[in-house]
Design an enzyme around this catalytic site. Structure first.
Site, short mmCIF file in Angstrom:
data_model
loop_
_atom_site.label_atom_id
_atom_site.label_comp_id
_atom_site.label_asym_id
_atom_site.label_seq_id
_atom_site.Cartn_x
_atom_site.Cartn_y
_atom_site.Cartn_z
N LYS A 175 0.86 -1.19 0.00
CA LYS A 175 0.00 0.00 0.00
C LYS A 175 0.89 1.24 0.00
O LYS A 175 1.46 1.61 1.02
CB LYS A 175 -0.94 0.04 1.20
CG LYS A 175 -2.08 1.03 0.92
CD LYS A 175 -2.65 1.72 2.12
CE LYS A 175 -1.84 2.81 2.71
NZ LYS A 175 -1.67 4.02 1.88
N GLU A 250 9.57 1.60 10.76
CA GLU A 250 10.60 2.64 10.56
C GLU A 250 9.88 3.96 10.69
O GLU A 250 9.05 4.31 9.85
CB GLU A 250 11.22 2.53 9.15
CG GLU A 250 11.92 1.23 8.86
CD GLU A 250 13.22 1.07 9.59
OE1 GLU A 250 13.67 2.04 10.24
OE2 GLU A 250 13.78 -0.03 9.53
N CYS A 284 13.29 11.38 7.03
CA CYS A 284 13.30 10.91 8.42
C CYS A 284 14.70 11.02 9.02
O CYS A 284 14.85 11.10 10.23
CB CYS A 284 12.81 9.47 8.48
SG CYS A 284 13.71 8.41 7.35
N GLU A 379 9.63 16.63 15.27
CA GLU A 379 10.00 16.42 13.87
C GLU A 379 9.18 17.38 13.00
O GLU A 379 7.95 17.29 12.96
CB GLU A 379 9.71 14.98 13.45
CG GLU A 379 10.14 14.68 12.04
CD GLU A 379 9.78 13.28 11.56
OE1 GLU A 379 8.65 12.83 11.83
OE2 GLU A 379 10.63 12.64 10.93
P1 NAD Z 1 2.17 8.56 7.72
O1 NAD Z 1 2.48 7.81 8.96
O2 NAD Z 1 1.08 9.55 7.74
O3 NAD Z 1 1.79 7.54 6.54
C1 NAD Z 1 2.65 6.49 6.16
C2 NAD Z 1 1.84 5.40 5.47
O4 NAD Z 1 0.92 4.84 6.43
C3 NAD Z 1 0.97 5.91 4.32
O5 NAD Z 1 0.95 4.92 3.32
C4 NAD Z 1 -0.39 6.06 4.97
O6 NAD Z 1 -1.46 5.99 4.05
C5 NAD Z 1 -0.40 4.87 5.92
N1 NAD Z 1 -1.32 4.99 7.06
C6 NAD Z 1 -1.75 6.11 7.69
N2 NAD Z 1 -2.61 5.80 8.69
C7 NAD Z 1 -2.71 4.44 8.69
C8 NAD Z 1 -3.43 3.50 9.49
N3 NAD Z 1 -4.21 3.89 10.48
N4 NAD Z 1 -3.29 2.19 9.22
C9 NAD Z 1 -2.48 1.76 8.24
N5 NAD Z 1 -1.78 2.59 7.44
C10 NAD Z 1 -1.89 3.91 7.66
O7 NAD Z 1 3.56 9.18 7.24
P2 NAD Z 1 3.86 10.11 5.98
O8 NAD Z 1 3.28 11.45 6.26
O9 NAD Z 1 3.47 9.40 4.72
O10 NAD Z 1 5.46 10.15 6.02
C11 NAD Z 1 6.16 10.97 6.89
C12 NAD Z 1 6.63 10.24 8.12
O11 NAD Z 1 7.33 9.06 7.74
C13 NAD Z 1 7.63 11.05 8.93
O12 NAD Z 1 7.33 10.94 10.30
C14 NAD Z 1 8.96 10.39 8.61
O13 NAD Z 1 9.94 10.58 9.59
C15 NAD Z 1 8.56 8.98 8.45
N6 NAD Z 1 9.56 8.24 7.67
C16 NAD Z 1 10.37 7.35 8.30
C17 NAD Z 1 11.35 6.67 7.59
C18 NAD Z 1 12.27 5.69 8.27
O14 NAD Z 1 12.86 4.87 7.56
N7 NAD Z 1 12.42 5.71 9.58
C19 NAD Z 1 11.50 6.89 6.22
C20 NAD Z 1 10.65 7.80 5.61
C21 NAD Z 1 9.68 8.46 6.34
#
Ligand code: NAD
Length: 475
Positions: A175, A250, A284, A379
């Site tokens: 997804k 992650e 991140c 963040e």
């Molecule tokens: P997000 O957590 O809003 O969404 C990430 C993914 O999760 C998306 O595909 C979203 O549709 C899905 N999602 C959201 N709510 C969900 C739920 N209740 N159940 C299942 N899936 C759900 O994050 P974002 O805004 O897309 O990305 C930014 C965040 O990601 C930042 O906090 C960043 O630090 C983190 N990030 C971490 C890494 C790492 O490797 N540690 C890498 C990239 C981004």
């Protein structure tokens, strides 16, 4: 954009979805609504997961590693052949500078090559148990893995989940993030062209609360491999508890960049801006908290500011662009509200949206914020750096570790003992000494504390996509 990319990819082909509800996506550079994506329903997830389970039982889990290797190498080759097209799609969709997009597509291909080979080097043990006989361990695939990916590095993060999972014999329901669905769908198409049997890789686009949640809750998903925010990670951990599902998370970061006076200051200061402003700060691993030793702070700041002013912010498709727009209007407004929460006295550079179309925020420098300031603690996920000076190593380390996050860190010093001592004391999963590099295909990547659980990349990732079985033979 190819019309097919507004659909789902299930059982080896594009599919319009059971309900086919759509969402319009906005181009972050032009601010114009340009594309459509399907909001996958719970029925679509059910179809995809059951199809993946059938593909698992019907053959993928029992296919020889040699045959899986062949398919994955072919997929890597197809990704390389389509590199320009994939990079163009990614760059336009999320406003990523085209040169970064090209590097990220090439990284995705490299990840498939690595796991295509690595799987034949990942094997069990023979254990001299005290009872005698023969005791061996096997690494076996889990079944259907749900992979949930964010929008900031869509293609490489997708590849570093899908490649090890498939190599180990699992099937994957992927997804992508709502705002960045297109290269994930292309990956499904290329995988089918490489000979991946139908159902082994399914791509269901949509939002988190419906599509993502349905994937986490589906009784047949054995593992959820998630990258995204700490807030959603926490929710997924709770949801996965009911089915005792395996999870890897992650999550977010607020990574320190520690600069000691004895380092190569020119190198440290001139490389530090892109360590936070790269990908418009939506990273991140962004080195968003700089700790610079007081006696070299003036020189550091001079180089840092000069370098920041010279960065090229502009059209994602232009070859010289280093910083593009943020992903959305909402993201831009949130970043600006963080900056506005800080006193203007601390603002040295930037602090506003750019005077042009597109969701741009100027590279922003905040100097000596309070230790309790939101900009220092949370963040921001935008092009904002906070810089503080320090005199004492132990006190600085306390401040470095006074964070719920622990993803990555940079340490700049030419004193080998200090480099090793500080590397051990920093609470983060990834440390770079005299470098800002956090991601290596062959090495584990992941966070301490609330930055996550489990590791992506390297051979360690394969542990997370397999169950360890012990078999004893009485002789
Ligand atoms: P997000 O957590 O809003 O969404 C990430 C993914 O999760 C998306 O595909 C979203 O549709 C899905 N999602 C959201 N709510 C969900 C739920 N209740 N159940 C299942 N899936 C759900 O994050 P974002 O805004 O897309 O990305 C930014 C965040 O990601 C930042 O906090 C960043 O630090 C983190 N990030 C971490 C890494 C790492 O490797 N540690 C890498 C990239 C981004």
């Amino acid at each position: 954009m190819d019309k097919n990319l507004s659909q789902l990819f299930i059982n080896g082909d594009y599919y319009k979805g059971t309900e086919g509800a759509k969402r319009v996506l906005v181009n972050p550079y032009t601010e114009a609504p340009e594309w459509e994506t399907t909001l996958g329903s719970a029925e679509d997830i059910d179809l995809a997961v059951k199809g993946a389970q059938n593909a698992f039982v019907d053959g993928w889990r029992d296919m020889t590693p040699g045959k899986r290797t062949e398919i994955l190498f072919k997929l890597a080759r197809l990704i390389r052949e389509q590199l320009e097209e994939l990079a163009r799609i990614e760059s336009t969709n999320i406003g990523k500078p085209i040169s970064d997009a090209r590097d990220e597509i090439a990284l995705g291909a490299r990840i498939f090559e690595y796991y295509a080979g690595a799987i034949t080097l990942f094997y069990g043990e023979t254990i001299p148990v005290s009872k005698g006989g023969l005791d061996i361990t096997l690494r076996q695939p889990l079944g259907v893995v749900g992979a949930i990916v964010p929008w900031n590095f869509p293609f490489p993060i997708t590849c570093w989940k899908v490649a090890p999972a498939l190599a180990a014999g699992n099937c994957v329901v992927l997804k992508p993030a709502l705002l960045s669905p297109f290269t994930a769908l292309k990956l499904g198409e290329l995988a089918a062209a490489a000979g991946l049997p139908p159902g082994v890789l399914q791509v269901v686009t949509g939002g988190g609360s419906e599509t993502g949640s349905a994937l986490v809750n589906h009784p047949l998903t054995r593992k959820i491999s998630f990258t995204g925010s700490t807030q959603v990670g926490r929710q997924i951990m709770r949801q996965a508890a009911d089915g005792i599902k395996r999870i890897s998370l992650e999550l977010g970061g607020k990574s320190p960049n520690i600069v000691f006076a004895d380092c190569n200051l020119e190198e440290a200061a001139s490389s530090s801006p892109m360590a936070v402003y790269g990908n418009a700060g939506q990273d991140c691993c962004a080195r968003s908290r700089v700790f610079v030793e007081e006696k070299v702070a003036d020189q550091f700041m001079e180089i840092f500011l000069e370098k920041t002013k010279s960065l090229n912010m502009g059209a994602p498709g232009a070859p010289s662009t280093q910083i593009g727009p943020l992903i959305s209007r909402e993201r831009r407004d949130e970043v600006l509200s963080y900056i506005q929460s800080e006193s203007a006295d601390h603002l040295l550079l930037g602090g506003k949206s750019a005077d042009r179309k597109g969701f741009f925020v100027e590279p922003t420098v905040i100097f000596q914020p309070d230790l309790n300031a939101r900009v220092w603690k949370e963040e921001i996920f935008g092009p904002v750096v906070c810089i503080r000076t320090f005199k004492d190593e132990d006190l600085m380390l306390k401040e470095v570790n006074d964070s719920p996050y622990g993803l990555s860190a940079s340490i700049w010093t030419n004193d080998i003992k200090r480099a090793f001592r500080v590397s051990r004391k920093v609470e983060s999963g990834v440390v770079s000494v005299n470098s800002h590099s956090s991601v290596h295909v062959e090495a584990p990547f992941g966070g301490f504390k609330q930055s996550g659980i489990g590791r992506d990349l390297g051979l360690h990732a394969l542990e997370g996509y397999t169950e360890l079985k012990n078999i004893y033979f009485g002789l």
